[in-house]
Motif scaffolding. Structure first.
Motif, mmCIF file in Angstrom:
data_model
loop_
_atom_site.group_PDB
_atom_site.id
_atom_site.type_symbol
_atom_site.label_atom_id
_atom_site.label_comp_id
_atom_site.label_asym_id
_atom_site.label_seq_id
_atom_site.Cartn_x
_atom_site.Cartn_y
_atom_site.Cartn_z
ATOM 1 N N CYS A 1 0.799 -1.225 0.000
ATOM 2 C CA CYS A 1 0.000 0.000 0.000
ATOM 3 C C CYS A 1 0.830 1.273 0.000
ATOM 4 O O CYS A 1 0.295 2.358 -0.210
ATOM 5 C CB CYS A 1 -0.939 0.002 1.211
ATOM 6 N N SER B 1 -6.451 2.129 3.425
ATOM 7 C CA SER B 1 -6.389 0.693 3.153
ATOM 8 C C SER B 1 -7.535 -0.083 3.770
ATOM 9 O O SER B 1 -7.579 -1.307 3.658
ATOM 10 C CB SER B 1 -5.070 0.121 3.678
ATOM 11 N N CYS C 1 0.084 -3.072 4.979
ATOM 12 C CA CYS C 1 -1.382 -3.145 5.087
ATOM 13 C C CYS C 1 -1.892 -4.581 5.230
ATOM 14 O O CYS C 1 -2.901 -4.966 4.646
ATOM 15 C CB CYS C 1 -2.077 -2.424 3.934
#
Length: 641
Positions: free
Chosen positions: A252, A403, A416
């Protein structure tokens, strides 16, 4: 714990330079392009590799500097970890700030990542000099006291099998302004792709065990299998395994998507089902090639779970926030994670008296440096290959803005949740909703995911109630609630500062469930210390007992067991009347069920394995059925005619 955020101003000066007094966790190029910009970055106290400022690195190879490593081939006898001797010379200008970095793969120049434009980690008009972080480092003078005087030194590094070769870089300029002066010869393992680091876990049913391992073999190379069976026929069964991996695109943000990225190889999971209760099984993980031949790891064994209600000795270890440490002394600064190895080694020492382990969040503190996951799974392999190792999700595995995590901070370093959810196979229904139930004989565990919303009306709240309500207390008298962040009670200073003594909107949302379903013990990590409460409801102690609890349930006892290895956190000076025992030290907790009515709780320090706190719960089934009207855990009833 959330980390301190600092604001820095970035200025373009041929290469990105920081005009603030902190080393940043993130690779600058991954955040900002051209001109002048303001961006939030932070000093990451949890991850030593974040101090290596690759965004400022320069390459100035110097023929007067040399570095070499030996032996060049490791693992000739099948070893998956070996020590390497590194010698080096800097005839002019030797300095205490010189350091040696270990890089893998061995080719770590900018040419290796120029193709990565889509991820925003490079710029062809102004390419980085180095693209990937070292996997570990040491200062040149750490092994040679006279290095600065003589310009000569040597170090030893412990390397593990990580599916690629290694090279050592000699740097000047400290970690904050690294200058690469020399690169060593290449070091490699004899069998780079071999299956390693088996990790057992409970399946979705009590008589199922899963085993996960890592290798360099994809499905196009070989078929992953587990060969297993009882003592009288150890190769009775062959179970196929699934294969997973993840890519840089699955990350992420930085550093996981930039300097911290390293290919994770392939992660395989096989399921061993229809197990007899409390039976010893033997297994080997490996791969079958297209020609019918196998490559297999060493033989391991485990004992299957007792059946629900089985009257036998059952022993459970629970802790959080352990992290990874290096046995060769690499990477350490600020003495962070000093007890991770102590905890690991103490569990290995006690392993014959352990049946299952729960690590409730903040697993590796990799924080976006993906190579650390290999190193952590190697660190605990002696445990995970013999007993199920169950994990929970913590902020340092999951949290990242945008996220879907409940907390919008940077604590996962851009991971994430992806590495944790891939390296460890838990009996969740959905990998990103990391809550699940687990049964072990007379125990029923409900594991919450505090990085997802737990409040009334949410999907997780419904899971928690269903999990607590589903247990048959005649067969499984001990009902245990586990979570990473503190949802009950803590005297940790940062919770006291917030005035909640727990996560906001936690205790008030969940305490009625704990009370209604008579949860014996609720346990948490996140706060790096040990603490035990009295049986407490609505912030009031409902029992004067401290070491022995018997009779009708009246309230849940709350435990903070976050001292697995990460740097300790302070207690508040305020008088928290519900707090019974506090310990500012590293340790872990143990639950021992002797039978359906006797449960022993122990807290042990990691440095010596001695017991520093304990209590007993003695409770018959009628006591579980009973209730305490003053504590609001009695069901509504009608008078019969």
């Amino acid at each position: 714990m959330d980390l301190f955020l600092i604001r820095c101003v970035l200025t373009k000066m041929g290469w990105w330079k920081l005009s603030c007094f902190a080393t940043v966790l993130v690779c600058v190029l991954a955040i900002c392009r051209g001109g002048e910009a303001s961006v939030e970055v932070r000093y990451d106290e949890h991850q030593p590799l974040s101090r290596v400022s690759l965004h400022t690195a320069r390459v100035m190879l110097d023929e007067s500097v040399s570095i070499s490593a030996s032996p060049e081939i490791l693992g000739r006898k099948g070893e998956s970890a070996e020590y390497v001797f590194v010698s080096f010379t800097r005839s002019k200008g030797a300095n205490a700030s010189d350091w040696i970095g270990v890089f893998s793969p061995a080719k770590f120049s900018s040419k290796e990542c120029l193709k990565d434009l889509k991820n925003g980690t490079t710029n062809l008009n102004n390419p980085p000099y180095l693209c990937s972080s070292p996997i570990k480092f040491k200062y040149a003078n750490s092994g040679s006291k006279d290095y600065v005087k003589t310009g000569k030194g040597s170090l030893t590094f412990r390397l593990i099998k990580q599916r690629a070769d290694f090279a050592f870089g000699f740097f000047s300029g400290n970690l904050s302004d690294p200058v690469l002066l020399a690169v060593s010869n290449t070091i490699t393992f004899a069998d780079l792709k071999a299956p390693v680091w088996p990790r057992l876990a409970m399946g979705k049913n009590w008589n199922e065990m899963t085993v996960t391992w890592t290798s360099g073999y994809g499905l196009n190379d070989a078929v992953p299998v587990v060969i297993w069976g009882p003592a009288y026929k150890k190769d009775q069964f062959t179970s196929a395994a699934i294969t997973l991996t993840f890519t840089r695109k699955d990350m992420c943000g930085p550093p996981a998507s930039s300097v911290g990225w390293r290919d994770p190889g392939f992660i395989h999971t096989g399921s061993l089902s229809a197990l007899w209760p409390s039976t010893k099984y033997y297994y080997k993980v490996g791969h079958q090639f297209m020609d019918g031949n196998f490559t297999l790891g060493p033989e391991k064994s485990f004992t299957s779970a007792p059946a629900p209600g089985q009257d036998s000795l059952q022993r459970v270890i629970i802790y959080g926030d352990m992290g990874k440490a290096e046995r060769d002394g690499s990477n350490e600064y600020n003495n962070y994670q000093p007890a991770a190895l102590n905890t690991t080694d103490q569990l290995l020492k006690d392993l014959d008296d352990i049946d299952i382990v729960f690590h409730i969040g903040d697993i590796t503190y990799a924080n976006g440096y993906i190579a650390q996951w290999d190193q952590f799974t190697e660190q605990i392999e002696g445990i995970t290959s013999r007993v199920p190792y169950m994990i929970g999700s913590g902020n340092h595995e999951r949290d990242w803005p945008g996220s879907g995590s409940f907390f919008q901070n940077l604590d996962s370093g851009g991971e994430c949740g992806v590495p944790a959810e891939t390296y460890f196979h838990m009996p969740t229904r959905n990998k990103d909703k990391f809550w699940y139930a687990a049964d072990w004989g007379q125990f029923h565990f409900c594991i919450a995911d505090t990085e997802q919303d737990w409040r009334v009306g949410t999907e997780q709240y419904r899971f928690i109630e269903d999990c607590l309500a589903s247990v048959n207390r005649q067969k499984q008298p001990w009902l245990i609630f586990l979570a990473h962040r503190v949802l009950g009670y803590s005297s940790g200073s940062f919770y006291a500062t917030e005035g909640t003594f727990a996560e906001p909107e936690s205790r008030d949302q969940l305490q009625k469930l704990w009370q209604k379903y008579k949860v014996d013990i609720a346990m948490y990590g996140h706060v790096h210390q040990y603490e035990r409460t009295c049986p407490v409801y609505e912030s009031q102690c409902v029992s004067s007992e401290k070491d022995y609890y018997s009779g009708t349930f009246n309230a849940t006892i709350h435990i903070v067991t976050g001292g697995g290895g990460a740097s300790l956190a302070s207690f508040t000076t305020l008088n928290t009347t519900w707090s019974t025992v506090k310990d500012f030290d590293f340790g872990f907790t143990k639950l021992t069920s002797y039978n359906s009515s006797s449960l022993l709780f122990e807290y042990k320090r990691s440095r010596d394995g001695e017991v520093y706190d304990r209590f007993w719960i003695e409770r018959e089934y009628m006591d579980v059925l009973g209730c305490d009207a003053s504590q609001q855990n009695c069901p509504e009833s009608l008078l019969a005619h």
